[in-house]
Design an enzyme around this catalytic site. Sequence first.
Site, PDB file in Angstrom:
ATOM      1  N   LYS A  13       0.821  -1.216   0.000  1.00  0.00           N
ATOM      2  CA  LYS A  13       0.000   0.000   0.000  1.00  0.00           C
ATOM      3  C   LYS A  13       0.852   1.263   0.000  1.00  0.00           C
ATOM      4  CE  LYS A  13      -2.218  -0.845   3.800  1.00  0.00           C
ATOM      5  NZ  LYS A  13      -1.601  -2.105   4.205  1.00  0.00           N
ATOM      6  N   ARG A  88      -9.883   1.533   8.892  1.00  0.00           N
ATOM      7  CA  ARG A  88      -9.541   0.131   9.157  1.00  0.00           C
ATOM      8  C   ARG A  88     -10.659  -0.630   9.860  1.00  0.00           C
ATOM      9  NH1 ARG A  88      -5.740   2.585  13.441  1.00  0.00           N
ATOM     10  NH2 ARG A  88      -7.047   2.335  15.260  1.00  0.00           N
ATOM     11  N   ARG A 127      10.968  -6.151   5.240  1.00  0.00           N
ATOM     12  CA  ARG A 127      10.839  -4.743   5.622  1.00  0.00           C
ATOM     13  C   ARG A 127      11.388  -4.529   7.030  1.00  0.00           C
ATOM     14  NH1 ARG A 127       4.858  -2.375   5.924  1.00  0.00           N
ATOM     15  NH2 ARG A 127       4.829  -3.474   7.905  1.00  0.00           N
ATOM     16  N   ARG A 133      11.989  -1.775  11.944  1.00  0.00           N
ATOM     17  CA  ARG A 133      10.740  -1.326  12.556  1.00  0.00           C
ATOM     18  C   ARG A 133      10.383  -2.196  13.751  1.00  0.00           C
ATOM     19  NH1 ARG A 133       6.483   0.145   7.896  1.00  0.00           N
ATOM     20  NH2 ARG A 133       5.126  -0.532   9.573  1.00  0.00           N
ATOM     21  N   ARG A 144      -1.622  -8.291  13.563  1.00  0.00           N
ATOM     22  CA  ARG A 144      -2.161  -7.263  12.657  1.00  0.00           C
ATOM     23  C   ARG A 144      -2.860  -7.883  11.453  1.00  0.00           C
ATOM     24  NH1 ARG A 144       2.856  -4.651  13.181  1.00  0.00           N
ATOM     25  NH2 ARG A 144       3.157  -4.799  10.943  1.00  0.00           N
TER      26      ARG A 144
END
Length: 186
Positions: A13, A88, A127, A133, A144
Amino acid sequence: MRLLIMGPQGVGKGTQAALLAEHYGIPAISTGDIFRYNIKNRTELGLEALKYTDKGELVPDELTNTIVKDRLAMDDAQGGWILDGYPRNASQVEALDAMLAELGTPLDKVVALDADHEVLMERIAKRAAEQGRSDDTPEAIAKRLATYAKETEPLLDIYRDRGQLVAIDGVGEINAIQAAIVEVLG
């Protein structure tokens, strides 16, 4: 052009939002990026958001709705925008509908990206390694993705019923995915 870009974590996204923002000359607005910026800079908003993200939880609606409303009212968003990571859940759809009605700026389209679970897990792990992260631990990722399937994926039906949904395969070459989105948007 006012767009939502939706899909599970790791589907691309953010990448597509950035490319589409450049293509259309409008800002890409990512609630995740806003929260990560505030977390990195240890702001009051960031410290509050950190309480949730470090546990793999989503930031509460009230806080998220406020930052989205403020961001959509900024000058650079008057000609259009791409929202990434919002709404969401059904409550946020209602909040967004109210914001857009108040601003007099209707939503044009919703781009839904999709990919297999295994592809998503690989992308998110990569990622996490590249960006370091803290919110991309295997446990947080699984939580998630489950939350997306339960709360966010059903929203696609709302936008499909409104005739606003454009479904795109999120697997493939990045520029080919972007070209497919632009072609469908017209």
